[in-house]
Structures are given as C-alpha cells and as structure tokens.
Design an enzyme around this catalytic site. Structure first.
Site, PDB file in Angstrom:
ATOM      1  CD  GLU A 479      34.618  47.117  37.888  1.00 40.77           C
ATOM      2  OE1 GLU A 479      34.237  46.179  38.639  1.00 40.77           O
ATOM      3  OE2 GLU A 479      33.956  48.151  37.731  1.00 40.77           O
ATOM      4  NE  ARG A 483      32.880  43.839  38.317  1.00 41.36           N
ATOM      5  CZ  ARG A 483      31.960  44.096  37.414  1.00 41.36           C
ATOM      6  NH1 ARG A 483      31.444  43.112  36.705  1.00 41.36           N
ATOM      7  NH2 ARG A 483      31.529  45.325  37.193  1.00 41.36           N
ATOM      8  CG  ASP A 610      30.059  53.801  44.558  1.00 43.68           C
ATOM      9  OD1 ASP A 610      31.285  53.863  44.324  1.00 43.68           O
ATOM     10  OD2 ASP A 610      29.266  53.185  43.809  1.00 43.68           O
ATOM     11  CD  GLU A 760      24.320  49.553  43.361  1.00 40.90           C
ATOM     12  OE1 GLU A 760      25.487  49.231  43.041  1.00 40.90           O
ATOM     13  OE2 GLU A 760      23.337  49.468  42.578  1.00 40.90           O
TER      14      GLU A 760
END
Length: 856
Positions: A479, A483, A610, A760
């Site tokens: 993360e 980010r 993903d 998404e």
C-alpha cells in the site's frame, strides 16, 4: 525405411543407430550433388584378394603336374584362411554390416588410434560390421564458413579396423538438408585404412539434418541409415547493422527513411552480422571493450534519446537497443559510435558510414498538456483540443470534479495530515502510519482536475510537513508503494516539480529493508520509521509481491539509484523462478523460504492476484525493450478464458449485445468457485490497454484479437451490471454466479453486500471508451456516478456502504483513499477529452497515478 534421429544431450552427440530391414532398391543411388555425394562406386562382384589369386592361378590351358601340385597346396592354404562364408563358393555365414553409431570426439590422433587400433598382423582384420561416425571437433556445433570435420570409421565384429578392400566395396552416401554440402576440396572421396573423411560446410547459420547411408553389395545385407543434426552458428562478427522498429514490433525493421509520426516511440536496434550475412551477437569483445552509443545531428529538443547518454543496452538476444522519440516534425540523422577509447578515428568513421540512417518525422508538433505550468493551464490546454463529442460531456466532468472537491474540502477541514477521512464522525484516522496518505494519493487527481490552490497546498505539505518518522508501526509495503511512492511519482510526472521526486526517493529508500529476504520476495509490512520489518512465516500474496515493480523501477530511472530497480526485478524473478506461468495460485511461500514456491491455493484474477497481471503489461510499456514482460502477459491472456464463464470457446461470436462473461475463481483442484469479485473488474481495462498497445502480429496469433475484444466488452457489461442490478445502484464487494448457463449473478452472501466505492468498473469504462469511442460507456459511467451521489454522499464526504441491496443505505464511517485517487479520477477522465491524459506517453499504476511510458 526406418529412421531414428540421434539424440543429443548438453550439445554433445550421443550414440544411436538404425536398422533398415527389407529389400534393397534395385536402382543405384542418385548421382552426387551438393546435397547428395556418393563416397565410392559399387564394384561388379564382391571378391577378396585371395579369391582373385585363386582365379588367376587356376587359369591356363595345359598345366604341368608340378604346377598342379603347387595349385593343390595353394588351394588348401587359401581354403584355410578364407572367411567361412566363402567355403564352397557361397556367401552364407558371411558377417554383414550391422549398425552405425555417432560419437563426438576430439581430433587427437593418439586418441583415435587408441579407440580404433590397427590390426597387429596383415590379414587379421575382418569384414566391416560396425561403423562409427565421428564428429572430430568435439560436439555437433559448427561455424558457418568453416568445414565441420567428420570421419566414418569401419570396424569388424571384434572392434578392430575393418578390412580396407571390403570397405572399398561399400556404397556410402550422405544426404544434407538446407544449404549444407560436402567440402569441395575433398572430392572424390575414398576410404583410407577403413576411414572415410566427410567434411561438411555451410555458409548459412542453420540446423542441418545429416543422414549417412551404407549399403553392402550382398543382396541379403541391410541398408544402414543414421541421422544426426549439425548446428551451424554464425561466424565471427564482421559488420554492424542498424534498424528502426515502430510500435508494430518488427513491421518496419531495416527501414532507412520515411514518415515516422511525431511523438511515436521508436526502438533503434544495433546488431552484427558475419561475412556471410548471418546475424551474430554484439559483445563487449566486438566493441573493443567498450559500448555502443547512438548519436544524432539534432539536439534533444528535436530528438529525445532514452537513456539520455545514448548508450545502447545489450539484451539476451545479443542485440543492443535504445528508444528514441521525435518532439517535432523534420529530418534527423542517426548513427552508431563506439564508446571505447581504443577505437581509432578510422574505425569510428567506418562505423558511422555503415550505420547512418536518415529519419523523417511527420505530424503536428504540439507538446502534451502535462508539460503545462499549472493544473488549470493543463486542463485548459486539454479542453481546447476537445472534440464535439466531448463538449456535451464537459458538464458531467465538472460534476465529478465538484464531488471530488466535496471530499477533499472535508478532508482538509476534519482530517488534514491524517491517512483517511472518517466522513460520518467528521474526524481523521491513521491506517497507514499516520503521515497523511490521502494527500499523497490525491495529488495527481488534483492536477488533472485543474485545481491550482488545492494542488499547491498538497505540494506545501509534501515539502514542509510530510514526516515519515511518524509511521512508527508496521505498515503494508504494497500500500505504501502504490499509494505513497506512486502518488508522489505521479505528481512529479505531471508537474515536473523535483520536491515530489525527492520525497518519493526518501520513502522508497525506507521501504528497501522489506526486500532483504532469502527469497527476494518482500516482507508484507515494514516500519519505515525504524527501517526494519518483522519476519513473517505467512504466505506471500501474489499481488503484493508482483505490484511494486512499476514504482520502484520508475524511481531508479528518475534518480539513477539502481537499488530500486534491483529489488523490484529480484522480486519479479523470484515469482518467475517458481516455474508456473499463465494464471498463478494466489499465494507464494513465505519471504524467508528459499527457493520460492507457489502454495496450493485458489486461482483468481481478482483479490490477492489482480495487479500482478496488470504490471506484466505495464512493465513492458515502461520498458519496451524487455519483451519478456509482454510475453508473460500474453501467456496470461491465453490462459484467461479458463476462469471465464461461459467459456469463450463455447460461445458463437456474433454482432450485437456483448456476451455477459463472468470472471470466476478456480479451487486448487481446478473446480469452479462460482463467485466474482468486483476487484476483477479491472480486467476489461487491462485487456483494452493490451488491445491498444500490443503489436498486431501478437494479437493476430491464436485468434487473440477477436477473443480479447469479446472478453473486454462482455466483462465490462457484467461489471456494470454489478452496479445497476442492486437497489442502491452501487456494486457489492463480490457476487455469486449461477453455475448454470447463462451464468447470471445470484444474490451475494451477506458478507459481500458492502461497497467501498471501488474504482475498477469506472477504470474499465474509461479504457473501453478510449478503445472504442462508444458513447455507451460514458452513459454507464453517468449512471454509476449518480448512484454514488445518491447513496454514498454524506455531509462530510463520501462513505462506504454496508449493504448495497437496501435503500436508504447504511453508511460506514470510512472513506478509502482510492475514492479520490481512482474512482473520481477515472470518472473525470471518462467524461474529458483524450488530451486530458495522453495515454501514448503515460502508463497508470494500479492506484491510477500516471508514470512515463518507455522510461527505462
């Protein structure tokens, strides 16, 4: 006729043989040619020297009694020494040729004499029964332009040198494939001491099939066949070649002039050839210990060379490559130059003359909007290029911007400096270390939406207030990378302000300890304040280990610090070292387990997996010379239909509404798990990006183009249905899928009813609109955005929703940072002109932050 090709291991020829059983052809062999040469002519009769002597001594008209006695003695002696098969004038029992074997050996004469010693006494050798075909240079490897020395050796049944006279009676033929031939200087061929030299030469670099055939004159003998391969490689490097490839990946190789579009990324490839024109490897030796530089007669304001020093990078194929991009129309000359100080001026001039290319660039010379001086200037420049179809959607884009400002303003008011806004309680919370992650994650959205004041405030925070020492706890490496590092790099990409790069480098350096593991897979979390992470015995999540590469490699490209690229590449290689390709299990072995292995777990394209697949394609876009990323991505695309229902192969393709494909999961044993994550709705976006960027020849293989188009459209339809099929119009976290065709959605389990306002579906609508220009995707985006306004908006921001099936919705006291980083950004870009974000020059990380294409 039976053939058995000889097997090779480790590049060395190994013994092998073939027996042919059946009648020999009545006709003679074909005449000798460049591919078929007969070693000797077939005599009329099979005779030994002793038989010839006996025939001569029995001739005459009236022998005397003394001569008769002498003949009787000679006959007895001859009978004693003749082979058994010739007693009584018959060939019955005669030892026939049995087999041929191949052996790679050295050319040392003493070694050969030890393997095949001559007979101790004259006349003690027997008939040839076994043959050994020797490759005298030690292997099956040959060099174009040099004779490949082979030797056919005949032995008798006891392993001794065979009788020379009997060898001469054999018919030997050699068939060669391709352009190979027997060396001309060795013809005609002849046996010497039961040895027959068969030197082979070829000017082409190719694998040659060589078949040797041996035939005895005896009618009952077998024809012996033996096949081997000889691998002719290129000869020594002789001259350089320079070629230019466009995005069609080879369609324009070798093109020396004409019509390249401005701003198109081109790959310049340097290779070498031998004196026959065969491609050969570029090596440091061929460069006099130096390297190759690409030079041009124009400056960097006209032709941008990446890397900036023009140094070409050698790849695994032995070619050297560099990327160029024209910034305006006109003509430019390029050529190669040796970097070595050992190169003479004459050598430099010769290299320049032989590699000079003249390139012409055509098109409108307008810089990307991202080079503007401020967010508002960038937005104004983009809207100035709007098409008529964009104008009517500008009001929707402004509504999305207003929604974003509603969230940002309340974050400023109630949670400034905190990681996340709690919009219900109007407070902030720290979930990622407490250094204001929402600010970092929102910077690129602020720029793209043209928000000058808000972007400047975010920049001041990054410069003056951002304190990574506050994060004195274990925080997710994944993360913080996508980010934090990604957000800072995205702001640097769009604004060019170095403060964002400096702070991104600092954060990246604090994350490096997470990669100091035995497997090279990163730890799941790290304390960036103390520079260490806790050891973990938990399996590594595939998406977390495989989704740090884009950011760290971009850091390396921008800062020159190779450590960032090294750890990212090591983590990627660790995943590849498991040997599993295509769709992978979602878990890998713990970080300290070496070598890394896959862990028995489900196969999925959504949660836990993903962005690993996403970064295969995007790393290739970031570094087009590293084609292994693209190749791995294509393997994934080829395997993707296995987790789609209905199976694409079972659906008849036709025009009209797309087939609503569902992305399900597979259990470890391969049985279907009838569930679809909203996270898997990024897949249509990824497929669309592939359709827009992959070379045509790759898409044409295996019907990929047709299959991927149908998957992109069908999956997008199902993802949009996840939203529109609920009472609130918001998509659940996941939904169950009916195992019965047509595999409609079923009501989700209670633990899947919530919504985090994930991005998404909006992402896929954006990419599908960029791919097709079909306005239906903008209309779907409008529906989804209105559902967010109606059922997720609160007075102090936007809230996650507990149950999307109930209206009014129950709000959760949280707003994920990706709502501002991605959800609103993708919706804004969906309704905005293409110039708002030039996808020919940018690639978005998995958090929606723009990085530079072809940066490496």
């Amino acid at each position: 006729m039976g053939h058995l090709s000889n097997g090779f291991q480790n590049g060395m020829a190994q013994p092998g043989f073939v027996h042919y059983r059946g009648p020999k052809p009545a006709a003679d062999f074909h005449a000798a040619s460049s591919q078929h040469a007969a070693a000797s002519a077939l005599p009329n009769r099979w005779e030994s020297d002793e038989l010839k002597d006996r025939r001569r001594t029995t001739s005459g008209d009236d022998p005397t009694p003394g001569l008769v006695m002498l003949m009787l003695v000679a006959a007895v002696l001859c009978f004693m020494f003749l082979p058994n098969g010739f007693a009584g004038g018959s060939a019955e029992g005669y030892q026939l040729p049995q087999r041929i074997t191949t052996q790679a050996t050295g050319s040392n004469s003493s070694t050969l004499s030890q393997q095949f010693p001559p007979p101790a006494l004259r006349g003690c050798c027997g008939e040839p029964t076994e043959f050994q075909w020797l490759f005298l240079d030690g292997s099956d490897q040959a060099e174009a332009g040099r004779p490949f020395r082979t030797l056919l050796v005949a032995r008798d049944a006891r392993g001794r040198q065979a009788r020379p006279a009997s060898c001469g009676a054999l018919r030997v033929a050699l068939d060669l494939s391709g352009k190979a031939r027997l060396s001309g200087g060795t013809l005609p061929l002849a046996w010497r001491r039961a040895e027959l030299e068969l030197p082979i030469e070829n000017e082409f670099a190719e694998v040659v099939k060589a078949e040797v055939r041996i035939e005895s004159p005896l009618p009952e003998a077998d024809v012996l066949l033996h096949t081997s391969q000889i691998r002719f490689a290129s000869g020594p490097a002789h001259s350089f070649l320079l070629s230019v490839e466009g995005p069609e990946d080879g369609a324009n190789v070798g093109r020396r002039s004409g019509g390249w579009p401005v701003f198109q990324l081109l790959t310049v490839i340097a290779s070498m050839k031998d004196r026959f024109g065969n491609p050969t490897m570029v090596s440091s030796g061929s460069l006099a210990g130096g390297g190759l530089l690409l030079r041009s007669n124009v400056g960097s304001d006209f032709l941008e060379i990446r890397p900036g020093n023009g140094m070409l990078n050698l790849d695994s194929s032995g070619q050297a490559r560099v990327v160029i991009q024209s910034l305006r129309a006109g003509k430019a000359d390029i050529w190669l130059e040796q970097a070595s100080s050992n190169a003479t001026e004459q050598q430099r001039q010769q290299l320049r003359a032989s590699t000079a290319h003249e390139l012409f660039f055509q098109g409108i010379s307008s810089p990307p909007a991202a080079l503007s001086s401020s967010p508002s200037a960038a937005l104004a420049a983009a809207r100035a290029l709007a098409q008529p179809s964009d104008a009517k959607w500008q009001a929707m884009a402004d509504q999305v911007r207003d929604a974003f400002l509603h969230a940002w303003t309340n974050y400023e008011k109630f949670a400034w400096g905190k990681d996340e806004l709690q919009p219900v309680s109007r407070s902030g919370k720290d979930t990622f270390g407490g250094f204001g992650l929402t600010i970092l994650d929102s910077l690129s959205t602020l720029w793209l939406m043209g928000l000058d004041k808000e972007f400047e405030k975010g920049k001041e925070f990054v410069r003056d207030e951002l304190d990574f020492d506050k994060a004195d706890s274990e925080v997710s490496v994944f993360e913080l990378t996508i980010r934090g590092v990604g957000g800072l790099l995205g702001a640097h990409t769009l604004s060019g302000d170095k403060v964002f790069l400096e702070r991104a480098k600092e954060l990246g350096a604090r994350l490096l300890p997470a990669f100091k593991t035995a497997s090279k897979l990163p730890l799941p979390s790290v304390n960036i304040a103390r520079g260490r992470g806790q050891a973990s015995n938990q399996p590594v999540i595939l998406s977390e280990a495989g989704s740090v590469q884009l950011e760290f490699r971009s850091l390396a490209a921008r800062t020159g610090d190779v450590r960032f690229k090294q750890v990212a590449d090591d983590a990627y290689k660790a995943i590849q070292s498991t040997g599993v390709q295509g769709i992978l299990p979602v878990f890998l072995s713990p970080p300290q387990a070496s070598p890394p292995q896959v862990v028995v777990s489900k196969f999925a394209f959504g949660a836990l997996a993903d962005s690993y697949y996403e970064y295969l394609l995007k790393q290739w876009l970031q570094s087009p010379l590293e084609k292994h990323f693209k190749d791995n991505f294509l393997r994934v695309m080829d395997a993707l239909p296995s987790i789609v229902r209905p199976l694409p192969s079972s659906v008849k393709k036709k025009e009209g509404d797309p087939v609503p494909f569902k992305m399900i999961e597979l259990s470890p044993d391969g049985s279907p798990v009838w569930k679809m994550d909203h996270l898997s709705c990024f897949a249509p976006a990824l497929i669309a990006l592939g359709l827009m960027t992959l070379p045509k020849q790759d898409l044409q293989k295996n019907e990929r183009n047709s299959t991927l188009w149908h998957l992109a459209e069908g999956l997008t339809a199902s993802c949009s249905d996840l939203w529109t099929s609920t009472a609130s119009g918001l998509a659940p976290e996941f939904a169950m899928v009916s195992p019965q065709p047509p595999h409609d959605f079923k009501k989700a389990q209670s633990d899947g009813h919530h919504s985090f306002l994930r991005p998404e579906t909006a992402e896929s609508l954006f990419y599908l609109y960029r791919l097709t220009g079909d306005e239906k995707y903008r209309k779907l985006g409008e529906k989804h955005f209105n559902a967010i306004l109606q059922n997720a908006k609160v007075e102090a921001g936007f809230s996650s929703v507990r149950d999307v099936t109930q209206v009014p919705t129950s709000k959760m006291d949280e707003m994920q940072t990706f709502v501002m980083a991605e959800t609103f950004k993708y919706l804004f870009l969906l309704f905005s002109p293409a110039a708002s974000l030039d996808m020919d020059h940018h690639v978005l990380n998995t958090e929606g932050h723009p990085l530079t294409r072809a940066e490496l």
